[in-house]
Design a protein around this motif. Structure first.
Motif, PDB file in Angstrom:
ATOM      1  N   SER A 101       0.850  -1.240  -0.020  1.00 52.86           N
ATOM      2  CA  SER A 101       0.077   0.024   0.013  1.00 52.86           C
ATOM      3  C   SER A 101       0.690   1.285  -0.155  1.00 52.86           C
ATOM      4  CB  SER A 101      -0.843  -0.044   1.156  1.00 52.86           C
ATOM      5  OG  SER A 101      -1.831  -1.043   1.183  1.00 52.86           O
ATOM      6  N   VAL A 102       0.693   2.087  -0.751  1.00 55.91           N
ATOM      7  CA  VAL A 102       1.477   3.306  -1.179  1.00 55.91           C
ATOM      8  C   VAL A 102       0.432   4.553  -0.974  1.00 55.91           C
ATOM      9  CG1 VAL A 102       2.889   4.473  -2.795  1.00 55.91           C
ATOM     10  CG2 VAL A 102       2.919   2.060  -2.753  1.00 55.91           C
ATOM     11  N   PRO A 103       0.900   5.407   0.075  1.00 56.98           N
ATOM     12  CA  PRO A 103       0.218   6.743   0.045  1.00 56.98           C
ATOM     13  C   PRO A 103       0.584   7.749  -1.038  1.00 56.98           C
ATOM     14  CG  PRO A 103       1.899   6.434   1.895  1.00 56.98           C
ATOM     15  CD  PRO A 103       1.798   5.266   1.147  1.00 56.98           C
ATOM     16  N   ILE A 104      -0.292   8.297  -1.542  1.00 54.31           N
ATOM     17  CA  ILE A 104      -0.509   9.149  -2.790  1.00 54.31           C
ATOM     18  C   ILE A 104      -0.579  10.641  -2.388  1.00 54.31           C
ATOM     19  CG2 ILE A 104      -0.208   7.429  -4.458  1.00 54.31           C
ATOM     20  CD1 ILE A 104      -2.853   8.285  -5.378  1.00 54.31           C
ATOM     21  N   PRO A 105       0.173  11.513  -2.716  1.00 52.99           N
ATOM     22  CA  PRO A 105      -0.063  12.929  -2.634  1.00 52.99           C
ATOM     23  C   PRO A 105      -1.318  13.391  -3.293  1.00 52.99           C
ATOM     24  CG  PRO A 105       1.814  13.129  -4.049  1.00 52.99           C
ATOM     25  CD  PRO A 105       1.509  11.188  -3.318  1.00 52.99           C
ATOM     26  N   PRO A 106      -2.072  14.418  -2.725  1.00 54.10           N
ATOM     27  CA  PRO A 106      -3.261  15.072  -3.506  1.00 54.10           C
ATOM     28  C   PRO A 106      -2.861  15.336  -5.159  1.00 54.10           C
ATOM     29  CG  PRO A 106      -2.853  16.058  -1.401  1.00 54.10           C
ATOM     30  CD  PRO A 106      -1.693  15.072  -1.698  1.00 54.10           C
ATOM     31  N   GLU A 107      -1.838  15.799  -5.503  1.00 50.79           N
ATOM     32  CA  GLU A 107      -1.408  15.995  -6.643  1.00 50.79           C
ATOM     33  C   GLU A 107      -1.576  14.782  -7.631  1.00 50.79           C
ATOM     34  OE1 GLU A 107       2.141  18.199  -9.286  1.00 50.79           O
ATOM     35  OE2 GLU A 107       2.289  18.161  -7.083  1.00 50.79           O
ATOM     36  N   LEU A 108      -1.113  13.458  -7.120  1.00 51.28           N
ATOM     37  CA  LEU A 108      -1.133  12.430  -8.069  1.00 51.28           C
ATOM     38  C   LEU A 108      -2.693  12.115  -7.986  1.00 51.28           C
ATOM     39  CD1 LEU A 108      -0.161  10.116  -9.555  1.00 51.28           C
ATOM     40  CD2 LEU A 108       0.782   8.990  -7.543  1.00 51.28           C
ATOM     41  N   VAL A 109      -3.408  12.282  -6.776  1.00 50.85           N
ATOM     42  CA  VAL A 109      -4.689  11.725  -7.018  1.00 50.85           C
ATOM     43  C   VAL A 109      -5.607  12.429  -7.855  1.00 50.85           C
ATOM     44  CG1 VAL A 109      -6.956  12.137  -5.472  1.00 50.85           C
ATOM     45  CG2 VAL A 109      -4.821  11.295  -4.447  1.00 50.85           C
ATOM     46  N   ARG A 110      -5.343  13.653  -7.994  1.00 52.75           N
ATOM     47  CA  ARG A 110      -5.844  14.500  -8.959  1.00 52.75           C
ATOM     48  C   ARG A 110      -5.547  14.224 -10.459  1.00 52.75           C
ATOM     49  NH1 ARG A 110      -4.670  18.649  -5.220  1.00 52.75           N
ATOM     50  NH2 ARG A 110      -2.839  19.198  -6.380  1.00 52.75           N
ATOM     51  N   LEU A 111      -4.290  13.758 -10.655  1.00 54.42           N
ATOM     52  CA  LEU A 111      -3.877  13.426 -12.105  1.00 54.42           C
ATOM     53  C   LEU A 111      -4.567  12.323 -12.337  1.00 54.42           C
ATOM     54  CD1 LEU A 111      -0.162  14.204 -11.729  1.00 54.42           C
ATOM     55  CD2 LEU A 111      -1.733  15.285 -13.273  1.00 54.42           C
ATOM     56  N   LEU A 112      -4.651  11.175 -11.448  1.00 56.08           N
ATOM     57  CA  LEU A 112      -5.268   9.954 -11.766  1.00 56.08           C
ATOM     58  C   LEU A 112      -6.796   9.946 -11.919  1.00 56.08           C
ATOM     59  CD1 LEU A 112      -3.112   7.582  -9.609  1.00 56.08           C
ATOM     60  CD2 LEU A 112      -3.024   7.882 -11.820  1.00 56.08           C
TER      61      LEU A 112
END
Length: 171
Positions: A101-112
């Motif tokens: 499990s990898v936490p991802i920052p809001p910037e990557l959340v938005r891009l995905l």
């Protein structure tokens, strides 16, 4: 557990990576999320290739999470058990069935989220597709785009260096 040492000569800073992603956007918008996964989630390309929407936890705001469980290394049809060019297996240096499990920052959340909205997924739920509609994304597809985008985003001196020379260097 083997710790990998980061070579400062290849490690791009956030501004450089964002500039390279902006250049990718101009050439192949459907690959921005792929390269962003390598940087923001420290994923191997073979992990990003098989990332499915069901393995992404992408809230409307804040941090998200990716549950990684497999890789798809391109070995060639003659070298895989399935006869497919890609060999789908568990995570490198992990037991079969393990999930990272990898936490991802809001910037990557938005891009995905944007990627799924604009480009959808393959029939089996993968985010990134190859040149064939349902095929696996391969280095022969993303490699030239990275090379072009990197050259356009970096100074001539930086482009001649080892700085983020390969997509793998984003991790």
């Amino acid at each position: 557990l083997k710790l990998e040492v980061v070579d400062p000569a290849v490690a791009a800073n956030p501004a450089q990576v964002r500039a390279m992603l902006a250049e990718v956007e101009k050439r192949r918008p459907d690959l921005v999320g792929f390269f962003a996964c390598l940087y923001f989630a420290a994923m191997r390309p073979a992990e990003a290739v098989v990332l499915t929407k069901t393995r992404c936890h992408l809230p409307m705001t804040g941090w998200g999470k990716l549950d990684l469980s497999s890789t798809a290394t391109r070995a060639g049809r003659a070298w895989t058990d399935s006869g497919s060019a890609h060999d789908v297996r568990g995570l490198k240096h992990r037991a079969s069935g393990d999930v990272r499990s990898v936490p991802i920052p809001p910037e990557l959340v938005r891009l995905l989220r944007k990627h799924v909205e604009n480009h959808g997924t393959t029939a089996d739920g993968r985010l990134f597709r190859g040149t064939r509609t349902e095929g696996y994304l391969s280095e022969s597809t993303y490699g030239p785009i990275w090379k072009q985008s990197r050259s356009a985003a970096l100074s001539e001196q930086q482009a001649a260096s080892k700085l983020a020379e390969r997509p793998y260097d984003l991790r």
